[in-house]
Write an enzyme that holds these catalytic residues in place. Structure first.
Site, PDB file in Angstrom:
ATOM      1  N   ALA A  78       0.846  -1.189   0.000  1.00  0.00           N
ATOM      2  CA  ALA A  78       0.000   0.000   0.000  1.00  0.00           C
ATOM      3  C   ALA A  78       0.883   1.241   0.000  1.00  0.00           C
ATOM      4  O   ALA A  78       2.006   1.210   0.519  1.00  0.00           O
ATOM      5  CB  ALA A  78      -0.887  -0.001   1.236  1.00  0.00           C
ATOM      6  N   GLU A 108      -0.165  -9.434  -1.137  1.00  0.00           N
ATOM      7  CA  GLU A 108      -1.600  -9.742  -1.256  1.00  0.00           C
ATOM      8  C   GLU A 108      -2.061  -9.692  -2.711  1.00  0.00           C
ATOM      9  O   GLU A 108      -2.901 -10.486  -3.129  1.00  0.00           O
ATOM     10  CB  GLU A 108      -2.405  -8.764  -0.398  1.00  0.00           C
TER      11      GLU A 108
HETATM   12  N1  CO8 Z   1       4.516   3.346   0.041  1.00  0.00           N
HETATM   13  C1  CO8 Z   1       4.981   4.536  -0.384  1.00  0.00           C
HETATM   14  N2  CO8 Z   1       6.265   4.748  -0.719  1.00  0.00           N
HETATM   15  C2  CO8 Z   1       7.124   3.716  -0.603  1.00  0.00           C
HETATM   16  C3  CO8 Z   1       6.724   2.454  -0.143  1.00  0.00           C
HETATM   17  C4  CO8 Z   1       5.342   2.269   0.176  1.00  0.00           C
HETATM   18  N3  CO8 Z   1       4.839   1.094   0.557  1.00  0.00           N
HETATM   19  N4  CO8 Z   1       7.783   1.623  -0.124  1.00  0.00           N
HETATM   20  C5  CO8 Z   1       8.840   2.346  -0.547  1.00  0.00           C
HETATM   21  N5  CO8 Z   1       8.439   3.613  -0.834  1.00  0.00           N
HETATM   22  C6  CO8 Z   1       9.290   4.722  -1.307  1.00  0.00           C
HETATM   23  C7  CO8 Z   1      10.208   5.215  -0.219  1.00  0.00           C
HETATM   24  O1  CO8 Z   1       9.542   6.141   0.612  1.00  0.00           O
HETATM   25  C8  CO8 Z   1      11.309   5.854  -1.038  1.00  0.00           C
HETATM   26  O2  CO8 Z   1      10.839   7.121  -1.509  1.00  0.00           O
HETATM   27  P1  CO8 Z   1      11.816   8.427  -1.396  1.00  0.00           P
HETATM   28  O3  CO8 Z   1      12.948   8.113  -2.332  1.00  0.00           O
HETATM   29  O4  CO8 Z   1      10.920   9.540  -1.851  1.00  0.00           O
HETATM   30  O5  CO8 Z   1      12.237   8.525   0.036  1.00  0.00           O
HETATM   31  C9  CO8 Z   1      11.401   4.954  -2.266  1.00  0.00           C
HETATM   32  O6  CO8 Z   1      10.157   4.241  -2.331  1.00  0.00           O
HETATM   33  C10 CO8 Z   1      12.532   3.948  -2.176  1.00  0.00           C
HETATM   34  O7  CO8 Z   1      12.373   3.200  -0.966  1.00  0.00           O
HETATM   35  P2  CO8 Z   1      13.595   2.904   0.045  1.00  0.00           P
HETATM   36  O8  CO8 Z   1      14.565   4.033   0.008  1.00  0.00           O
HETATM   37  O9  CO8 Z   1      12.995   2.548   1.373  1.00  0.00           O
HETATM   38  O10 CO8 Z   1      14.228   1.622  -0.640  1.00  0.00           O
HETATM   39  P3  CO8 Z   1      15.114   0.471   0.086  1.00  0.00           P
HETATM   40  O11 CO8 Z   1      15.683  -0.336  -1.037  1.00  0.00           O
HETATM   41  O12 CO8 Z   1      16.009   1.053   1.105  1.00  0.00           O
HETATM   42  O13 CO8 Z   1      14.033  -0.445   0.868  1.00  0.00           O
HETATM   43  C11 CO8 Z   1      11.974  -1.691   1.130  1.00  0.00           C
HETATM   44  C12 CO8 Z   1      13.093  -1.216   0.166  1.00  0.00           C
HETATM   45  C13 CO8 Z   1      12.532  -2.693   2.130  1.00  0.00           C
HETATM   46  C14 CO8 Z   1      10.894  -2.330   0.274  1.00  0.00           C
HETATM   47  C15 CO8 Z   1      11.412  -0.456   1.895  1.00  0.00           C
HETATM   48  O14 CO8 Z   1      11.098   0.561   0.963  1.00  0.00           O
HETATM   49  C16 CO8 Z   1      10.182  -0.740   2.704  1.00  0.00           C
HETATM   50  O15 CO8 Z   1      10.248  -1.337   3.767  1.00  0.00           O
HETATM   51  N6  CO8 Z   1       8.988  -0.286   2.201  1.00  0.00           N
HETATM   52  C17 CO8 Z   1       7.750  -0.419   2.920  1.00  0.00           C
HETATM   53  C18 CO8 Z   1       7.220  -1.821   2.818  1.00  0.00           C
HETATM   54  C19 CO8 Z   1       5.958  -1.941   3.634  1.00  0.00           C
HETATM   55  O16 CO8 Z   1       5.916  -1.697   4.829  1.00  0.00           O
HETATM   56  N7  CO8 Z   1       4.878  -2.353   2.959  1.00  0.00           N
HETATM   57  C20 CO8 Z   1       3.604  -2.549   3.600  1.00  0.00           C
HETATM   58  C21 CO8 Z   1       2.769  -1.339   3.390  1.00  0.00           C
HETATM   59  S1  CO8 Z   1       1.276  -1.440   4.329  1.00  0.00           S
HETATM   60  C22 CO8 Z   1       0.279  -2.384   3.382  1.00  0.00           C
HETATM   61  O17 CO8 Z   1       0.607  -2.831   2.316  1.00  0.00           O
HETATM   62  C23 CO8 Z   1      -1.105  -2.605   3.939  1.00  0.00           C
HETATM   63  C24 CO8 Z   1      -1.879  -3.525   3.024  1.00  0.00           C
HETATM   64  C25 CO8 Z   1      -3.229  -3.015   2.817  1.00  0.00           C
HETATM   65  C26 CO8 Z   1      -3.765  -3.429   1.480  1.00  0.00           C
HETATM   66  C27 CO8 Z   1      -3.105  -2.776   0.291  1.00  0.00           C
HETATM   67  C28 CO8 Z   1      -3.801  -1.515  -0.118  1.00  0.00           C
HETATM   68  C29 CO8 Z   1      -3.370  -0.946  -1.459  1.00  0.00           C
END
Ligand code: CO8
Length: 258
Positions: free
Chosen positions: A66, A112
């Site tokens: 998400a 998902e």
């Molecule tokens: N949402 C928005 N932006 C994101 C997300 C996300 N889920 N994941 C990464 N980004 C963005 C980061 O903010 C970053 O942006 P910026 O350059 O502007 O700061 C850019 O993408 C690159 O990300 P990272 O610098 O963090 O990249 P890394 O290689 O260091 O890390 C990871 C990669 C491990 C994937 C890390 O980005 C991470 O942990 N992301 C979040 C993952 C997460 O928690 N996902 C669960 C989200 S909650 C969810 O899905 C609820 C489900 C509900 C149903 C779905 C509804 C649509």
């Protein structure tokens, strides 16, 4: 060719391909992106020249879930009255086979989304996880339900409660992923599988998909009855007559999809 901003669509000989395309946000599933996915799925489902659909991301990420930034100001009342995530159910109404070609991260809603597809092919370095717990959330698009049905309680609990990620090989051992390939081959193998499925009779493929999906909803007794009734009904199709005649005549069947 389309006017989508967050996805790309193309067709590969009977296979519709949807590529999630917000690389800077790691293909986070914003509402706009998801509405485009739903729209593209529906268009491919309605297009009689298409027999199967593949959803993919890029080699680094399938989807990081998400859009966390979009959820920043969510409240219960707002998300309740707008039925936030309600539109996720639409993928379950797609009648044609949908294959997820997963490389890199498939996290949260990304995991998902992959699980909402019918078959998952993954690259060796793919990582699956439900990290919502780390954000003070739980999966919201079927994760607690689909994961438990596929991998069982203990592994589902471990994934959902710890938020840890798991490798493609682990996911394959659990039956979450159907096959694992070298990163550069996943998409090609998924499209090939889609083309194989698209080569069968469309009404029969749809009946097969509907019957397997019934296993998630019905008791064994009701499910077997449902399957048998569909099986019996297929004798009314020209394609099932053609299949049997072609077998007797030792030739390839020519499906007319009726
Ligand atoms: N949402 C928005 N932006 C994101 C997300 C996300 N889920 N994941 C990464 N980004 C963005 C980061 O903010 C970053 O942006 P910026 O350059 O502007 O700061 C850019 O993408 C690159 O990300 P990272 O610098 O963090 O990249 P890394 O290689 O260091 O890390 C990871 C990669 C491990 C994937 C890390 O980005 C991470 O942990 N992301 C979040 C993952 C997460 O928690 N996902 C669960 C989200 S909650 C969810 O899905 C609820 C489900 C509900 C149903 C779905 C509804 C649509």
């Amino acid at each position: 060719v389309s006017n989508y901003e967050n996805i790309l669509t193309e067709s590969h000989d009977k296979v519709g391909l949807i590529t999630l395309n917000r690389p800077k946000a790691l293909n986070a599933l914003s509402s706009d992106l998801f509405h485009e996915v739903n729209d593209a799925l529906k268009k491919f489902d309605d297009d009689s020249s298409i027999g199967a659909i593949v959803i993919t991301g890029n080699e680094r990420v399938f989807s990081a879930g998400a859009d966390i930034k979009e959820m920043a100001d969510k409240t219960f009342s707002k998300s309740y009255v707008t039925n936030f995530l309600g539109h996720w159910g639409e993928i379950n109404n797609i009648k044609k086979p949908v294959i997820a070609a997963v490389n890199g991260f498939a996290l949260g809603g990304g995991c998902e989304l992959a699980m909402s597809c019918d078959i998952i092919y993954a690259g060796e370095t793919a990582k699956f996880g439900q990290p919502e717990i780390k954000l003070g959330l739980i999966p919201g698009a079927g994760g607690t339900q689909r994961l438990t049905r596929v991998v069982g309680k203990s592994k589902a609990m471990e994934m959902v409660l710890s938020g840890r990620t798991f490798t493609a090989l682990e996911a394959e051992q659990w039956g979450l992923v159907s096959k694992v390939f070298p990163v550069g081959e996943v998409l090609e193998k998924s499209i090939e599988l889609g083309q194989e499925l698209a080569g069968f009779s469309q009404p029969v493929i749809q009946a097969a998909k509907e019957s397997v999906n019934a296993a998630y909803e019905l008791s064994l007794r009701e499910g077997c009855r449902f399957e048998r009734r569909i099986f019996q009904a297929l004798f009314s199709l020209n394609d099932s007559k053609e299949g049997r005649i072609a077998f007797e005549q030792k030739r390839e069947p020519k499906w007319t999809h009726d």
